[in-house]
Write an enzyme that holds these catalytic residues in place. Sequence first.
Site, short mmCIF file in Angstrom:
data_model
loop_
_atom_site.label_atom_id
_atom_site.label_comp_id
_atom_site.label_asym_id
_atom_site.label_seq_id
_atom_site.Cartn_x
_atom_site.Cartn_y
_atom_site.Cartn_z
N HIS A 69 0.92 -1.32 0.00
CA HIS A 69 0.04 -0.10 -0.03
C HIS A 69 0.98 1.14 0.12
O HIS A 69 2.07 1.14 0.30
CB HIS A 69 -0.94 -0.05 1.09
N GLU A 71 1.31 3.64 2.09
CA GLU A 71 2.22 4.00 3.32
C GLU A 71 3.44 3.18 3.36
O GLU A 71 4.59 3.54 3.84
CB GLU A 71 1.28 3.66 4.55
N SER A 181 -18.28 17.50 -33.22
CA SER A 181 -17.03 16.60 -33.02
C SER A 181 -16.56 16.01 -34.37
O SER A 181 -15.69 15.48 -34.64
CB SER A 181 -17.39 15.31 -32.36
N THR A 216 -20.09 3.48 -33.28
CA THR A 216 -18.68 3.78 -33.41
C THR A 216 -17.82 2.77 -33.83
O THR A 216 -16.81 2.89 -34.31
CB THR A 216 -18.19 4.73 -32.13
N PRO A 303 -22.05 10.00 -30.35
CA PRO A 303 -22.78 10.84 -30.08
C PRO A 303 -24.05 10.54 -29.37
O PRO A 303 -24.84 11.21 -28.41
CB PRO A 303 -23.01 11.72 -31.18
#
Length: 368
Positions: A69, A71, A181, A216, A303
């Site tokens: 982690h 620390e 776009s 897309t 879109p």
Amino acid sequence: MTSSPQLPETVLSYLGQAASPAEALRLAIRAAECARGSSTPNPPVGAVILDAEGHVRGIGCTQPPGGPHAEIEALRMAGKAARRGTAVVTLEPCNSWGRTGPCSHALAEAGIAALHYAFPDTTSFGGGAHYLEARGVTCTQFDGTQRAEVRQGGLGAWLHKQETGRPRVTVKMAATLDGFSAAIDGTSQWITGEEARADAHLERARVDAIVVGTGTFAVDNPALTARNPHGDLFPHQPHRYVIGTSAIAGEIERMQASGIPNCVIPEGYAAAPLTHLCTRKWEDVLAYFAGTDYQDVLVEGGPRLVGDLLARGYADRVLMYTAPMILGQGLSAAHSSLIDTLPNAQRFQFVSCERVGADLKLVLERKL
């Protein structure tokens, strides 16, 4: 296995410098950004160790699951300089055994005299501050202003998942000043410049999943990978999803997950392998993602898919790259017929605005 996130020189350059706890927190926020995506399902935490004189001696961020982690990473870097020093962390140190030992115990054993943290850990791993206080460590929680900075940084998506039960959903768009776009003939390469596109790839490298629509996918055959300016893949890559009811050639292994038929596309496309969620209902898609470990999901288009998500109020953030360009007409970056009057508009508030090359990068969050 995901590679360990590396701290950039812009962060490491603070080693040896004097810093207040507030300044150290801002450094910890920057370190936490390096762990976004790769730390999932663990929170992307940043940690800084100050020596007894207030100099930065250790900096760390959460490593991939099973690794140290934040620390522990910071303590390793600080070494003996941590004794009688101060730990500054974006999230309260864990106090339970999981894949690794509790960070609260490690901080106590290192001789830390003070702890400053932004958010308490409300999971079963929490309680680190109480453990340290019982052993004579002075523990202080940062105020609301500084917690807001942490929320807007790397820890924001994890906090959102803890509070709502589902990943944070960010819509990414690139458009001209007048909101298009692509030109009326469909040309869109490139609306934004190289620097903005490189930054967008870095954003991909910080999320757990990336989503586009079947339209897309069919037209662009996108790779949906996170790449550096040289074309090399970043160590962490998001899981790739396509959403929509249109069938995709070559898809196999039709399954049910959270009530959604979904398929795997193993080959034949730039983005393969990827998962096709065979629905356009965002309620079902979000329920599916809620059942995963994901904290951060990025939606990139098209879109109509983006417009529907925004209009229904399911987008938590907007990442907008705006080019200094006027088209006058073209294809909208987001399109929806669900909003027909201004009072029903979905409203957001600005989080940040910066210049990236010739373009502007705007980050917005839902206005509550």
